[in-house]
Design a protein around this motif. Sequence first.
Motif, PDB file in Angstrom:
ATOM      1  N   ILE A  89      -7.566  -4.089  -5.195  1.00 34.49           N
ATOM      2  CA  ILE A  89      -9.226  -3.495  -4.600  1.00 34.49           C
ATOM      3  C   ILE A  89      -8.948  -1.830  -4.337  1.00 34.49           C
ATOM      4  O   ILE A  89      -9.567  -1.381  -4.479  1.00 34.49           O
ATOM      5  CB  ILE A  89      -9.220  -4.067  -2.759  1.00 34.49           C
ATOM      6  N   VAL A  90      -7.931  -1.773  -3.311  1.00 33.22           N
ATOM      7  CA  VAL A  90      -7.673  -0.349  -2.778  1.00 33.22           C
ATOM      8  C   VAL A  90      -5.900   0.232  -2.218  1.00 33.22           C
ATOM      9  O   VAL A  90      -5.520  -1.553  -2.418  1.00 33.22           O
ATOM     10  CB  VAL A  90      -8.469   0.391  -1.619  1.00 33.22           C
ATOM     11  N   SER A  91      -5.100   1.011  -2.956  1.00 39.45           N
ATOM     12  CA  SER A  91      -3.946   0.904  -2.904  1.00 39.45           C
ATOM     13  C   SER A  91      -3.859   3.014  -2.916  1.00 39.45           C
ATOM     14  O   SER A  91      -4.801   4.017  -1.953  1.00 39.45           O
ATOM     15  CB  SER A  91      -3.056   0.938  -3.927  1.00 39.45           C
ATOM     16  N   GLN A  92      -2.265   2.871  -1.386  1.00 41.34           N
ATOM     17  CA  GLN A  92      -2.297   4.114  -0.685  1.00 41.34           C
ATOM     18  C   GLN A  92      -0.450   4.183  -0.805  1.00 41.34           C
ATOM     19  O   GLN A  92      -0.140   3.813  -0.510  1.00 41.34           O
ATOM     20  CB  GLN A  92      -2.573   4.304   0.823  1.00 41.34           C
ATOM     21  N   ALA A  93      -0.243   4.990  -1.413  1.00 37.74           N
ATOM     22  CA  ALA A  93       0.758   5.914  -1.823  1.00 37.74           C
ATOM     23  C   ALA A  93       2.076   5.826  -0.554  1.00 37.74           C
ATOM     24  O   ALA A  93       1.140   6.712   0.500  1.00 37.74           O
ATOM     25  CB  ALA A  93       1.111   7.117  -2.296  1.00 37.74           C
TER      26      ALA A  93
END
Length: 230
Positions: free
Chosen positions: A179-183
């Motif tokens: 759905i969404v990702s964060q580095a």
Amino acid sequence: MSLQDRRTLQMVQALQTMQRQETSLTQQQPATLPTPNTSAQSAALVDSDDAGPGEPRLRHWVRETVLTVAALGGVVCLLSIAAAVFCDITLVMFRTGSMSPTIPAGAVAVVRAVPAAEVVVGDVVTVERPDALPVTHRVVRIDPNADGPAASRLLTLKGDANATADPAPYAVSGVRRVIVSQAHVGHWINRARSPIALGATTLLVGALVTWTFWPTAATAQPPARPGIRS
């Protein structure tokens, strides 16, 4: 002097004596003292307690901060459990850079379980592998699975940083879609999960809670009530 004159003189002397006694009693009566304003004294006492020294104020602020952070942590845990149970939403940590630069190594992605029939080309999905760890790559091709159930699909996946697609398609009935990702979040999670970080955090939180809620001389004794001095 006649008898009537004598009686008149005695009456006048008696009246004079009564007047002198009343005057003496009036002079001996103490002056009325003003009643102390106990409500004002109580308010002053409360104000002085509220405006205590720096240490009680700091202790109160730290205690409120600890309780607020603990409450927020509890709410986050409850929301995470509810999302995992009712919405099939979990987290995936990327240990390699096969999906770079879209999802670099060390990133964390929020994924949700969906049927394979809902997947379209271009989705980034996580599929289970029988003898290896799950793989998260982008879907580049979808084919029907003639040898499997109706809901099954053959998904061909490829990492954004890879030159070629995965060696073989995956026969799946369901996947977890990103759905969404964060580095970089994964790096902080790995550091927080190390034994040294867990031990230091436990000691720090324990010391902070003990210092915050440890009774002081001001809190151990009840405040004295204002009274009227005799």
